[in-house]
Design a protein around this motif. Structure first.
Motif, PDB file in Angstrom:
ATOM      1  N   GLN A  10       0.810  -1.208   0.000  1.00 33.44           N
ATOM      2  CA  GLN A  10       0.000   0.000   0.000  1.00 33.44           C
ATOM      3  C   GLN A  10       0.854   1.273   0.000  1.00 33.44           C
ATOM      4  O   GLN A  10       0.484   2.288  -0.609  1.00 33.44           O
ATOM      5  CB  GLN A  10      -0.928   0.008   1.220  1.00 33.44           C
ATOM      6  CG  GLN A  10      -1.995   1.101   1.190  1.00 33.44           C
ATOM      7  CD  GLN A  10      -3.049   0.880   0.112  1.00 33.44           C
ATOM      8  OE1 GLN A  10      -3.568  -0.208  -0.047  1.00 33.44           O
ATOM      9  NE2 GLN A  10      -3.365   1.933  -0.646  1.00 33.44           N
ATOM     10  N   ASP A  11       2.004   1.210   0.660  1.00 34.82           N
ATOM     11  CA  ASP A  11       2.815   2.426   0.779  1.00 34.82           C
ATOM     12  C   ASP A  11       3.539   2.806  -0.515  1.00 34.82           C
ATOM     13  O   ASP A  11       4.233   3.828  -0.559  1.00 34.82           O
ATOM     14  CB  ASP A  11       3.813   2.317   1.931  1.00 34.82           C
ATOM     15  CG  ASP A  11       4.806   1.174   1.781  1.00 34.82           C
ATOM     16  OD1 ASP A  11       4.839   0.547   0.698  1.00 34.82           O
ATOM     17  OD2 ASP A  11       5.544   0.896   2.751  1.00 34.82           O
ATOM     18  N   LYS A  17      -0.968  15.296   1.344  1.00 34.56           N
ATOM     19  CA  LYS A  17      -2.327  15.213   1.856  1.00 34.56           C
ATOM     20  C   LYS A  17      -2.855  16.618   2.103  1.00 34.56           C
ATOM     21  O   LYS A  17      -2.187  17.449   2.711  1.00 34.56           O
ATOM     22  CB  LYS A  17      -2.374  14.409   3.154  1.00 34.56           C
ATOM     23  CG  LYS A  17      -2.204  12.908   2.987  1.00 34.56           C
ATOM     24  CD  LYS A  17      -2.438  12.198   4.318  1.00 34.56           C
ATOM     25  CE  LYS A  17      -2.329  10.687   4.168  1.00 34.56           C
ATOM     26  NZ  LYS A  17      -2.600   9.982   5.449  1.00 34.56           N
ATOM     27  N   GLU A  20      -8.533  14.875   5.240  1.00 36.30           N
ATOM     28  CA  GLU A  20      -9.057  13.514   5.322  1.00 36.30           C
ATOM     29  C   GLU A  20     -10.462  13.382   4.750  1.00 36.30           C
ATOM     30  O   GLU A  20     -10.956  12.270   4.571  1.00 36.30           O
ATOM     31  CB  GLU A  20      -9.043  13.037   6.779  1.00 36.30           C
ATOM     32  CG  GLU A  20      -7.643  12.933   7.377  1.00 36.30           C
ATOM     33  CD  GLU A  20      -6.740  11.970   6.626  1.00 36.30           C
ATOM     34  OE1 GLU A  20      -7.254  10.993   6.041  1.00 36.30           O
ATOM     35  OE2 GLU A  20      -5.515  12.196   6.604  1.00 36.30           O
ATOM     36  N   ARG A  22     -13.259  13.360   1.841  1.00 33.80           N
ATOM     37  CA  ARG A  22     -13.100  12.814   0.484  1.00 33.80           C
ATOM     38  C   ARG A  22     -12.839  13.899  -0.552  1.00 33.80           C
ATOM     39  O   ARG A  22     -12.082  13.678  -1.501  1.00 33.80           O
ATOM     40  CB  ARG A  22     -14.338  11.995   0.094  1.00 33.80           C
ATOM     41  CG  ARG A  22     -14.153  11.283  -1.253  1.00 33.80           C
ATOM     42  CD  ARG A  22     -15.335  10.424  -1.640  1.00 33.80           C
ATOM     43  NE  ARG A  22     -15.128   9.866  -2.970  1.00 33.80           N
ATOM     44  CZ  ARG A  22     -14.467   8.755  -3.257  1.00 33.80           C
ATOM     45  NH1 ARG A  22     -13.928   8.049  -2.275  1.00 33.80           N
ATOM     46  NH2 ARG A  22     -14.333   8.329  -4.495  1.00 33.80           N
ATOM     47  N   TRP A  25      -9.219  14.391  -0.949  1.00 33.49           N
ATOM     48  CA  TRP A  25      -8.397  13.212  -1.211  1.00 33.49           C
ATOM     49  C   TRP A  25      -7.585  13.336  -2.488  1.00 33.49           C
ATOM     50  O   TRP A  25      -7.951  14.029  -3.444  1.00 33.49           O
ATOM     51  CB  TRP A  25      -9.286  11.981  -1.351  1.00 33.49           C
ATOM     52  CG  TRP A  25      -9.640  11.329  -0.061  1.00 33.49           C
ATOM     53  CD1 TRP A  25      -9.445  11.804   1.201  1.00 33.49           C
ATOM     54  CD2 TRP A  25     -10.295  10.072   0.079  1.00 33.49           C
ATOM     55  NE1 TRP A  25      -9.931  10.923   2.126  1.00 33.49           N
ATOM     56  CE2 TRP A  25     -10.461   9.852   1.467  1.00 33.49           C
ATOM     57  CE3 TRP A  25     -10.765   9.108  -0.812  1.00 33.49           C
ATOM     58  CZ2 TRP A  25     -11.072   8.699   1.963  1.00 33.49           C
ATOM     59  CZ3 TRP A  25     -11.378   7.973  -0.322  1.00 33.49           C
ATOM     60  CH2 TRP A  25     -11.520   7.770   1.057  1.00 33.49           C
ATOM     61  N   ARG A  26      -6.481  12.602  -2.451  1.00 37.08           N
ATOM     62  CA  ARG A  26      -5.679  12.362  -3.643  1.00 37.08           C
ATOM     63  C   ARG A  26      -5.645  10.850  -3.890  1.00 37.08           C
ATOM     64  O   ARG A  26      -6.052  10.075  -3.033  1.00 37.08           O
ATOM     65  CB  ARG A  26      -4.286  12.966  -3.467  1.00 37.08           C
ATOM     66  CG  ARG A  26      -4.359  14.489  -3.356  1.00 37.08           C
ATOM     67  CD  ARG A  26      -3.016  15.139  -3.171  1.00 37.08           C
ATOM     68  NE  ARG A  26      -3.185  16.595  -3.062  1.00 37.08           N
ATOM     69  CZ  ARG A  26      -3.200  17.446  -4.088  1.00 37.08           C
ATOM     70  NH1 ARG A  26      -3.046  16.979  -5.324  1.00 37.08           N
ATOM     71  NH2 ARG A  26      -3.368  18.739  -3.908  1.00 37.08           N
ATOM     72  N   HIS A  28      -3.592   8.484  -3.776  1.00 33.77           N
ATOM     73  CA  HIS A  28      -2.960   7.562  -2.830  1.00 33.77           C
ATOM     74  C   HIS A  28      -3.837   7.314  -1.607  1.00 33.77           C
ATOM     75  O   HIS A  28      -3.657   6.323  -0.910  1.00 33.77           O
ATOM     76  CB  HIS A  28      -1.579   8.081  -2.409  1.00 33.77           C
ATOM     77  CG  HIS A  28      -1.594   9.349  -1.624  1.00 33.77           C
ATOM     78  ND1 HIS A  28      -1.696   9.374  -0.256  1.00 33.77           N
ATOM     79  CD2 HIS A  28      -1.504  10.645  -2.029  1.00 33.77           C
ATOM     80  CE1 HIS A  28      -1.679  10.644   0.153  1.00 33.77           C
ATOM     81  NE2 HIS A  28      -1.558  11.426  -0.893  1.00 33.77           N
ATOM     82  N   GLN A  29      -4.821   8.192  -1.371  1.00 28.17           N
ATOM     83  CA  GLN A  29      -5.753   7.991  -0.264  1.00 28.17           C
ATOM     84  C   GLN A  29      -6.959   7.168  -0.684  1.00 28.17           C
ATOM     85  O   GLN A  29      -7.683   6.649   0.166  1.00 28.17           O
ATOM     86  CB  GLN A  29      -6.213   9.346   0.277  1.00 28.17           C
ATOM     87  CG  GLN A  29      -5.115  10.160   0.929  1.00 28.17           C
ATOM     88  CD  GLN A  29      -5.528  11.592   1.188  1.00 28.17           C
ATOM     89  OE1 GLN A  29      -5.492  12.428   0.282  1.00 28.17           O
ATOM     90  NE2 GLN A  29      -5.923  11.877   2.423  1.00 28.17           N
ATOM     91  N   GLU A  32      -6.856   1.130  -3.336  1.00 30.51           N
ATOM     92  CA  GLU A  32      -6.750  -0.029  -2.434  1.00 30.51           C
ATOM     93  C   GLU A  32      -5.925  -1.112  -3.119  1.00 30.51           C
ATOM     94  O   GLU A  32      -6.280  -1.586  -4.193  1.00 30.51           O
ATOM     95  CB  GLU A  32      -8.137  -0.572  -2.091  1.00 30.51           C
ATOM     96  CG  GLU A  32      -8.118  -1.794  -1.195  1.00 30.51           C
ATOM     97  CD  GLU A  32      -9.498  -2.346  -0.891  1.00 30.51           C
ATOM     98  OE1 GLU A  32      -9.577  -3.443  -0.297  1.00 30.51           O
ATOM     99  OE2 GLU A  32     -10.496  -1.691  -1.263  1.00 30.51           O
ATOM    100  N   SER A  83       0.283   9.376  -7.996  1.00 30.10           N
ATOM    101  CA  SER A  83      -0.123   9.254  -6.600  1.00 30.10           C
ATOM    102  C   SER A  83      -0.795  10.490  -6.032  1.00 30.10           C
ATOM    103  O   SER A  83      -1.728  10.392  -5.226  1.00 30.10           O
ATOM    104  CB  SER A  83       1.088   8.895  -5.728  1.00 30.10           C
ATOM    105  OG  SER A  83       1.443   7.546  -5.901  1.00 30.10           O
ATOM    106  N   SER A  84      -0.348  11.674  -6.425  1.00 28.71           N
ATOM    107  CA  SER A  84      -0.887  12.907  -5.847  1.00 28.71           C
ATOM    108  C   SER A  84      -1.971  13.552  -6.690  1.00 28.71           C
ATOM    109  O   SER A  84      -2.392  14.685  -6.407  1.00 28.71           O
ATOM    110  CB  SER A  84       0.249  13.911  -5.592  1.00 28.71           C
ATOM    111  OG  SER A  84       1.073  13.480  -4.522  1.00 28.71           O
TER     112      SER A  84
END
Length: 332
Positions: A10-11, A17, A20, A22, A25-26, A28-29, A32, A83-84
């Motif tokens: 996951q990492d 960030k 938190e 939605r 969110w980006r 990576h958040q 899954e 990711s971002s």
């Protein structure tokens, strides 16, 4: 699949960030990661859609095709560049990462078979696969997965392939070398003929100085439609959009594949065969790309030929990531 499969931690998805909630969110958040050898793929609810990211870590086909290797590291570079990204898809859309298919040694054929199995698994669970490459040998493995799924669930369905590429990739297989990044679409054509199916193949961005006369002859013999690189522009956009519409209208499903060497080397230097006269990723290109994404017939997509070893300031990876962004946000 087991011998070529690698789950993604996951990492591997990490970035800034902004909050938190939605709306902050980006990617990576939201993404899954799923180890498909040890866990079931998350089920989709009746109103949900999802995109399944898959990496194809292979440049064996490029090596066999006498190209510059390094594209096996492409999936990691595209993930990093993605990711971002901000989340612009709603809660009805899931984004999962099913891990990588890794070509072990020179076993390209085994890796392609494994890729096909993972793609079929994603489709079985209702997800649209988005495969990150890897050399363009990705295409035959991708096709194997689509074929497996369609034969099981839609045996009468027709498949159209739209390829953004400077090359036809219709080379004959050298028996002393085996399949390569230059042979996938001839392999598909031959397989479709065996199945009694039409070979519906449309290439956008063909460079005359990148294809032999024999390849143009092969394309003509197979009924391949194509748009030359110099015609992917504002002046010729009506013809481009018309041809895309013709392909979309005559088939039930579309497989969209993009080889990053279709772009001018100033935008995509990190490829095996950079194009001094490639297409520009401008509004005409993006309009054509979105026309395919929003056609309602897109079954699966991939982005091939990102070579981080040859890239400059991650230009190629970032451009590939921007295409991935469009694929994911179009899924709902």
């Amino acid at each position: 699949m087991k011998n070529h499969y690698k789950a993604i931690a996951q990492d591997i998805w990490a970035g800034r960030k902004d909050g938190e909630d939605r709306d902050s969110w980006r990617w990576h958040q939201a993404v899954e990661c799923v180890d498909v050898l040890n866990n079931e793929i998350p089920s989709l609810k009746e109103n949900e859609k999802g995109t399944a990211i898959i990496g194809f870590c292979s440049d064996e086909g490029v090596r066999r095709n006498k190209g510059r290797t390094g594209a096996a590291q492409g999936p990691e570079a595209i993930r990093k560049a993605s990711s971002s990204f901000p989340v612009h898809f709603s809660e009805v859309s899931k984004l999962i990462d099913l891990g990588d298919i890794v070509c072990q040694g020179s076993d390209l054929e085994g890796a392609q078979k494994a890729l096909g199995e993972l793609i079929a698994l994603a489709l079985e669970n209702g997800y649209r696969p988005l495969v990150l490459g890897g050399g363009h040998e990705i295409a035959y493995g991708h096709y194997l997965g689509i074929k497996s799924y369609l034969q099981k669930h839609k045996p009468e369905a027709s498949l159209g392939i739209i390829n953004y590429d400077a090359h036809f990739d219709l080379r004959e297989i050298d028996p002393e070398v085996g399949p390569s990044s230059g042979t996938p679409f001839l392999q598909i054509a031959q397989d479709q003929k065996t199945l009694g199916k039409d070979f519906n193949y449309f290439v956008i961005g063909i460079n005359k100085n990148s294809n032999t006369k024999k390849l143009f002859n092969t394309a003509e013999e197979l009924g391949v439609d194509f748009i030359r690189r110099r015609h992917v522009n504002a002046e010729k956009q009506v013809d481009l959009f018309h041809k895309i519409g013709e392909m979309v209208d005559k088939v039930d499903y579309i497989y969209l594949t993009t080889c990053m060497d279709v772009f001018n080397a100033g935008y995509a230097p990190g490829v095996s065969a950079p194009a001094a006269q490639g297409i520009t990723p401008d509004y005409v290109f993006m309009k054509s790309y979105k026309k395919i994404l929003k056609s309602g017939k897109l079954l699966s997509a991939d982005i091939a030929e990102v070579n981080p070893q040859l890239d400059i300031d991650s230009h190629t990876a970032k451009l590939a990531a921007s295409l991935a962004f469009e694929v994911v946000t179009s899924a709902e």
